[in-house]
Motif scaffolding. Structure first.
Motif, PDB file in Angstrom:
ATOM      1  N   UNK B 239      -2.057 -10.645   7.573  1.00  0.00           N
ATOM      2  CA  UNK B 239      -2.559 -10.713   6.194  1.00  0.00           C
ATOM      3  C   UNK B 239      -1.934  -9.584   5.391  1.00  0.00           C
ATOM      4  N   UNK B 240      -1.548  -9.912   4.166  1.00  0.00           N
ATOM      5  CA  UNK B 240      -1.060  -8.863   3.274  1.00  0.00           C
ATOM      6  C   UNK B 240      -2.257  -8.229   2.579  1.00  0.00           C
ATOM      7  N   UNK B 241      -2.296  -6.912   2.598  1.00  0.00           N
ATOM      8  CA  UNK B 241      -3.358  -6.186   1.908  1.00  0.00           C
ATOM      9  C   UNK B 241      -2.710  -5.343   0.822  1.00  0.00           C
ATOM     10  N   UNK B 242      -3.204  -5.468  -0.394  1.00  0.00           N
ATOM     11  CA  UNK B 242      -2.725  -4.593  -1.460  1.00  0.00           C
ATOM     12  C   UNK B 242      -3.782  -3.522  -1.652  1.00  0.00           C
ATOM     13  N   UNK B 243      -3.408  -2.287  -1.359  1.00  0.00           N
ATOM     14  CA  UNK B 243      -4.369  -1.190  -1.403  1.00  0.00           C
ATOM     15  C   UNK B 243      -4.164  -0.352  -2.653  1.00  0.00           C
ATOM     16  N   UNK B 244      -5.264  -0.010  -3.310  1.00  0.00           N
ATOM     17  CA  UNK B 244      -5.163   0.758  -4.548  1.00  0.00           C
ATOM     18  C   UNK B 244      -6.395   1.624  -4.742  1.00  0.00           C
ATOM     19  N   UNK B 245      -6.446   2.339  -5.845  1.00  0.00           N
ATOM     20  CA  UNK B 245      -7.554   3.251  -6.103  1.00  0.00           C
ATOM     21  C   UNK B 245      -7.203   4.648  -5.613  1.00  0.00           C
ATOM     22  N   UNK B 246      -8.230   5.396  -5.177  1.00  0.00           N
ATOM     23  CA  UNK B 246      -8.034   6.810  -4.878  1.00  0.00           C
ATOM     24  C   UNK B 246      -7.572   7.060  -3.443  1.00  0.00           C
ATOM     25  N   UNK B 247      -6.405   6.538  -3.117  1.00  0.00           N
ATOM     26  CA  UNK B 247      -5.831   6.762  -1.794  1.00  0.00           C
ATOM     27  C   UNK B 247      -4.461   7.417  -1.948  1.00  0.00           C
ATOM     28  N   UNK B 248      -3.979   7.982  -0.847  1.00  0.00           N
ATOM     29  CA  UNK B 248      -2.689   8.679  -0.918  1.00  0.00           C
ATOM     30  C   UNK B 248      -1.500   7.741  -1.023  1.00  0.00           C
ATOM     31  N   UNK B 249      -1.600   6.582  -0.388  1.00  0.00           N
ATOM     32  CA  UNK B 249      -0.444   5.689  -0.364  1.00  0.00           C
ATOM     33  C   UNK B 249      -0.802   4.272  -0.805  1.00  0.00           C
ATOM     34  N   UNK B 250      -1.016   4.085  -2.112  1.00  0.00           N
ATOM     35  CA  UNK B 250      -1.283   2.717  -2.580  1.00  0.00           C
ATOM     36  C   UNK B 250      -0.059   1.849  -2.310  1.00  0.00           C
ATOM     37  N   UNK B 251      -0.268   0.572  -2.070  1.00  0.00           N
ATOM     38  CA  UNK B 251       0.875  -0.308  -1.847  1.00  0.00           C
ATOM     39  C   UNK B 251       0.475  -1.563  -1.109  1.00  0.00           C
ATOM     40  N   UNK B 252       1.490  -2.336  -0.713  1.00  0.00           N
ATOM     41  CA  UNK B 252       1.241  -3.600  -0.018  1.00  0.00           C
ATOM     42  C   UNK B 252       1.544  -3.420   1.466  1.00  0.00           C
ATOM     43  N   UNK B 253       0.589  -3.768   2.304  1.00  0.00           N
ATOM     44  CA  UNK B 253       0.731  -3.612   3.750  1.00  0.00           C
ATOM     45  C   UNK B 253       0.456  -4.929   4.459  1.00  0.00           C
ATOM     46  N   UNK B 254       1.229  -5.185   5.501  1.00  0.00           N
ATOM     47  CA  UNK B 254       0.956  -6.354   6.323  1.00  0.00           C
ATOM     48  C   UNK B 254       0.213  -5.889   7.575  1.00  0.00           C
ATOM     49  N   UNK B 255      -0.936  -6.511   7.827  1.00  0.00           N
ATOM     50  CA  UNK B 255      -1.729  -6.116   8.997  1.00  0.00           C
ATOM     51  C   UNK B 255      -1.962  -7.345   9.878  1.00  0.00           C
ATOM     52  N   UNK B 256      -2.256  -7.093  11.147  1.00  0.00           N
ATOM     53  CA  UNK B 256      -2.495  -8.247  12.021  1.00  0.00           C
ATOM     54  C   UNK B 256      -3.987  -8.522  12.239  1.00  0.00           C
ATOM     55  N   UNK B 257      -4.815  -7.930  11.428  1.00  0.00           N
ATOM     56  CA  UNK B 257      -6.256  -8.202  11.390  1.00  0.00           C
ATOM     57  C   UNK B 257      -7.015  -7.741  12.634  1.00  0.00           C
ATOM     58  N   UNK B 258      -6.377  -6.857  13.428  1.00  0.00           N
ATOM     59  CA  UNK B 258      -7.119  -6.295  14.560  1.00  0.00           C
ATOM     60  C   UNK B 258      -7.430  -4.817  14.332  1.00  0.00           C
ATOM     61  N   UNK B 259      -6.916  -4.242  13.246  1.00  0.00           N
ATOM     62  CA  UNK B 259      -7.167  -2.816  13.032  1.00  0.00           C
ATOM     63  C   UNK B 259      -8.500  -2.613  12.319  1.00  0.00           C
ATOM     64  N   UNK B 260      -9.076  -1.423  12.521  1.00  0.00           N
ATOM     65  CA  UNK B 260     -10.364  -1.134  11.902  1.00  0.00           C
ATOM     66  C   UNK B 260     -10.160  -0.712  10.449  1.00  0.00           C
ATOM     67  N   UNK B 261     -11.230  -0.828   9.672  1.00  0.00           N
ATOM     68  CA  UNK B 261     -11.163  -0.410   8.271  1.00  0.00           C
ATOM     69  C   UNK B 261     -10.865   1.087   8.197  1.00  0.00           C
ATOM     70  N   UNK B 262     -11.487   1.834   9.119  1.00  0.00           N
ATOM     71  CA  UNK B 262     -11.278   3.281   9.131  1.00  0.00           C
ATOM     72  C   UNK B 262      -9.807   3.628   9.357  1.00  0.00           C
ATOM     73  N   UNK B 263      -9.205   2.931  10.321  1.00  0.00           N
ATOM     74  CA  UNK B 263      -7.789   3.177  10.590  1.00  0.00           C
ATOM     75  C   UNK B 263      -6.952   2.810   9.369  1.00  0.00           C
TER      76      UNK B 263
END
Lengths: 166, 450
Positions: B239-263
Motif C-alpha cells: 500500500x502506498x502511504x502519503x505521510x504529512x503533518x508534523x513529521x521529519x520526513x513527509x512523503x510517499x512510502x510503499x509498505x507491505x502492511x505488516x509494519x506497526x504504526x509505531x515503526x
C-alpha cells in the motif's frame, strides 16, 4: 468577436473526438479550461455562450458547470493568481502565517486583487501536496515548502515576468 | 527494507520514459496478459490476489470487476479515478508524476480484462502539469505497439484518454466522476443502478483508483497467489502511504502492511519521527475523513495489542477506539497542535466540497463549520459541543453518497476522543486564543529524544 485561435480550435475538435457520437458534451470541462486560457483567465458570459455553441448544447448547461467547479473563475482575476491551501495538513505546517504574510506584502485580503491588477490572493482547499506544505498553486504548477523568503522570491519573479512579457 | 512492488524502480534515472521503463522490465505484464491469458483469467488472478480498492473504500477489486455487465453490442468502459482530493492524500500524484508507465501498463491489462476499448483517466484539475506526463507515456506506449489498434497483434484495440476535472472533491466519488466526465456538475447518482450496469453514458463501467490499477501489474507478473502472500490477512500486497503533518520526513512510502504504526512513524525508513523533537499528540491514519486517534490509541489497540498499518488493525475497535486505512493519507499532529482548529479546517473543507444535492450534507456541513469556528475562536458554549455531536449524527447515513459520512466522522471522532479540549476552549475563552491545550492525557508513552 469571441473565437478560439486555429490551434486551440484544432485541440477542441481533437477532444470532441474522444467521445462516442452524440456525447460531445463530455468535452465541456476540458474546453472550459481552454477557454479560460484563451480569454484572460476567466469565463465571461459571452465566452460561455460561445462554448455552448461549439458543443451544440444550451448555454445553461455551460453555466451550471462553470459555477460548480472551483477552478473556473467567474470574474476577472489578477495576472498572477496565488491559490494558497489552508486545509488541515497545510495548516499544521504554517499555512495561516503564509496567507497573512502574502496578504500584508501585497496589501490585499484573500479574495481580493491588487489595484494594479497584478495579483489575486485566494485561499483554497486541499490541492494534494500535503507532504510538501505549505503550498500554493500558481498557474499550471505548485509552489511547495513555502517560506516567507520563498514568497518574496515568487512575487519578484512574477513582477519580472510581467515586465518581460510587456 | 520492506517489499516494494510499485515504487521499486522509482529511483531509476529516466524511468518516466518508455525506453528506460521497458529496459527495467516494464510492459512484461501486458505481453503475458494479452498473449497468454483470457480476460476471465485476468479477473480470476486479480480475485486471487485479494487486491482491495486503494482509493479509500477497500472493496475487493476482482469482485468489482466481475460485476460488470456484458450486454451484446454495448461498449464497456474502464475509468481511472485520478481525482485524488482527500486531504492528506498525494500518493497517486507521486505515481503518475514519476512512474506514469506503471499506471499505463496496469490500464492496458485492466482494459483488456474488462473489454474497454476506450479508457479514460479522470485527473483532478489542479494536477495541471500531470496530464502532459501521462499523455507522453500514452504516446510512447502507442508508438511501441502497446496501445492503439491491434495491440501486440492480438486484435485488441485500446485508446486511453486523459481528462482534467476542474476543482471538486466530490468527483472522487465514482458516480459523480462519471457525471463530470459526461460534462455535468459532479452530483453523485442514486445507486442502483451501479456503474457496472449503467455507468459512463449509461454503459457498463468500472471505476478504479490509480494505485489499484497500477497494482494489477505486479499481480499479473507474479501471479495472484504470490501477491496474496505479501501482507497479512485480507490486507494483501503493498500500500502506498502519503505521510504529512508534523513529521521529519513527509512523503510517499510503499509498505507491505505488516509494519506497526509505531515503526512507521518513528523509523528512519519512513516518517523519521516527530518534527522538532516534539511529542506525538494524534494521528489521522487514512485521509481526513477517517477518525482521528489520540496517541494512546494509535500504537496499541484498546485491547493492548500492537496496531499495524493494515486494513484490519487500523479499524480494530470500530469507531469507538479505532480508525481506518482509508486512502493512506497519514496526517500526524504534534503536541503543539489544536484539535479543535484542525477539525474546523476539515469541516470547512467538507462544507466547501459538498455538492449541495442532499440537505443533511449541504446544511449540516455549513453548521458544523460555523460552530467549530465559534468554539475555536473562544466564543463557544458548552451546548455547542452537544449540538455539533447531534448534527454530525444526523448527517451520517442520510445522504446519497459517502461525502456526508466523510464530513461527519472527523467531527465525531474529535469530540469522542478530545472532548476535554473542546470544553477547555469553552471554559477558557481568552487563554484558548493565546496558547494551545497541549497534550493532556493523550501523550505518547515514549519519551522525547532531544
Amino acid at each position: 468577436m469571441i473565437q478560439f485561435s486555429e490551434e486551440r480550435l484544432t485541440k477542441v475538435k481533437e477532444i470532441m473526438n474522444r467521445y462516442p457520437e452524440g456525447k460531445q458534451k463530455s468535452a465541456l470541462l476540458p474546453v472550459l479550461h481552454i477557454a479560460q486560457e484563451e480569454f484572460g483567465n476567466w469565463l465571461d458570459t459571452p465566452v460561455m455562450d460561445y462554448v455552448a455553441e461549439l458543443l451544440s448544447i444550451e448555454p445553461i448547461e455551460v453555466y451550471e458547470v462553470a459555477t460548480f467547479y472551483s477552478m473556473y473563475n467567474l470574474k476577472p482575476v489578477g495576472k498572477y493568481l496565488f491559490e494558497v491551501c489552508q486545509t488541515g495538513p497545510c495548516m499544521l505546517r504554517g499555512s495561516d502565517d503564509i496567507i497573512t504574510y502574502i496578504g500584508e506584502k501585497l496589501g490585499i485580503k484573500p479574495g481580493e486583487t491588487t489595484t494594479d491588477g497584478m495579483f489575486t490572493l485566494k485561499t483554497v482547499e486541499c490541492l494534494g501536496a500535503c507532504g510538501y506544505a505549505p503550498m500554493m498553486q500558481l498557474g499550471k504548477f505548485f509552489r511547495e515548502h513555502l517560506t516567507k523568503e520563498k514568497v518574496d522570491a515568487i512575487i519578484d519573479e512574477c513582477r519580472q515576468n510581467a515586465v518581460k512579457n510587456n | 527494507m520492506g517489499i516494494k512492488l510499485l515504487l521499486d524502480k522509482a529511483h531509476v534515472e529516466g524511468i518516466r520514459y518508455f525506453d528506460v521503463y521497458r529496459r527495467e522490465g516494464g510492459y512484461r505484464s501486458v505481453e503475458k496478459a494479452l498473449k497468454t491469458m483470457s480476460p476471465e483469467a485476468i479477473v480470476e488472478e486479480v480475485k486471487k490476489s485479494g487486491l482491495r480498492g486503494r482509493g479509500g473504500a477497500g472493496f475487493p477489486t476482482g469482485m468489482k470487476w466481475s460485476f460488470i455487465a456484458k450486454p451484446e453490442g454495448v461498449p464497456r468502459h474502464l475509468v481511472c479515478n485520478a481525482d485524488e482530493s482527500e486531504p492528506g492524500t498525494f500518493k497517486d500524484r507521486y505515481l503518475m508524476e514519476f512512474l506514469p508507465h506503471v499506471l499505463i501498463e496496469g490500464l492496458i491489462i485492466s482494459s483488456f480484462a474488462l473489454g474497454s476499448n476506450a479508457t479514460y483517466i479522470y485527473i483532478r484539475g489542479e494536477y495541471a502539469w500531470i496530464p502532459d506526463i501521462l499523455e507522453q507515456a500514452i504516446a510512447e506506449a502507442k508508438a511501441n505497439g502497446f496501445l492503439g489498434k491491434n495491440i501486440l497483434g492480438t486484435g485488441f484495440d485500446c485508446e486511453i484518454y486523459v481528462q482534467r476535472g476542474a476543482g471538486a472533491y466530490i468527483c472522487g466519488e465514482e458516480t459523480a466522476l462519471i457525471e463530470s466526465l459526461e460534462g455535468k456538475r459532479g452530483n453523485p447518482r442514486i445507486k442502483p443502478p451501479f456503474p457496472a450496469i449503467q455507468g459512463l453514458w449509461m454503459r457498463p463501467t468500472v471505476v478504479n483508483n490509480v494505485e489499484t490499477l497500477a497494482a494489477v501489474v505486479p499481480i499479473i507478473n507474479m501471479g495472484g497467489e504470490e501477491y496474496a502472500k505479501i501482507g497479512v490477512g485480507k490486507s494483501t500486497g503493498t500500500k502506498l502511504i502519503s505521510a504529512c503533518g508534523n513529521i521529519n520526513k513527509p512523503g510517499v512510502y510503499e509498505i507491505d502492511m505488516t509494519i506497526s504504526v509505531e515503526e512507521f512513524i518513528y523509523s528512519e525508513e519512513y516518517c523519521g519521527g516527530i518534527a522538532n523533537g516534539k511529542r506525538l499528540k494524534a494521528c489521522i491514519p487514512g485521509g481526513s475523513s477517517v477518525p482521528i486517534l489520540p496517541a494512546n490509541l494509535l500504537f496499541k489497540t484498546a485491547k493492548g495489542e500492537t496496531r499495524y498499518m493494515n486494513y484490519e488493525s487500523l479499524s480494530d475497535g470500530g469507531f469507538a477506539t479505532g480508525s481506518m486505512m482509508g486512502s493512506g493519507g497519514f496526517i500526524v499532529l504534534d503536541e503543539d497542535q489544536c484539535v479543535v482548529k484542525h477539525t474546523y479546517t476539515l469541516a470547512r473543507f467538507y462544507r466547501h466540497e459538498s455538492c449541495g444535492q442532499c440537505s443533511p450534507c449541504r446544511e449540516g456541513t455549513g453548521w458544523m463549520e460555523k460552530i467549530l469556528k465559534k468554539i475555536d475562536s473562544g466564543k463557544g458554549e458548552m451546548k455547542d459541543i452537544d449540538l455539533l455531536w447531534d448534527i454530525q449524527r444526523r448527517i451520517e447515513g442520510n445522504t446519497i453518497c459517502p461525502l456526508g459520512d466523510a464530513a461527519a466522522w472527523p467531527v465525531a471522532a474529535a469530540i469522542r476522543h478530545f472532548r476535554d479540549e473542546f470544553e477547555w476552549h469553552v471554559l477558557n475563552p481568552e487563554e484558548s486564543q493565546k496558547r494551545n491545550y497541549g497534550l493532556a492525557h493523550y501523550a505518547d508513552a515514549r519519551e522525547v529524544v532531544a
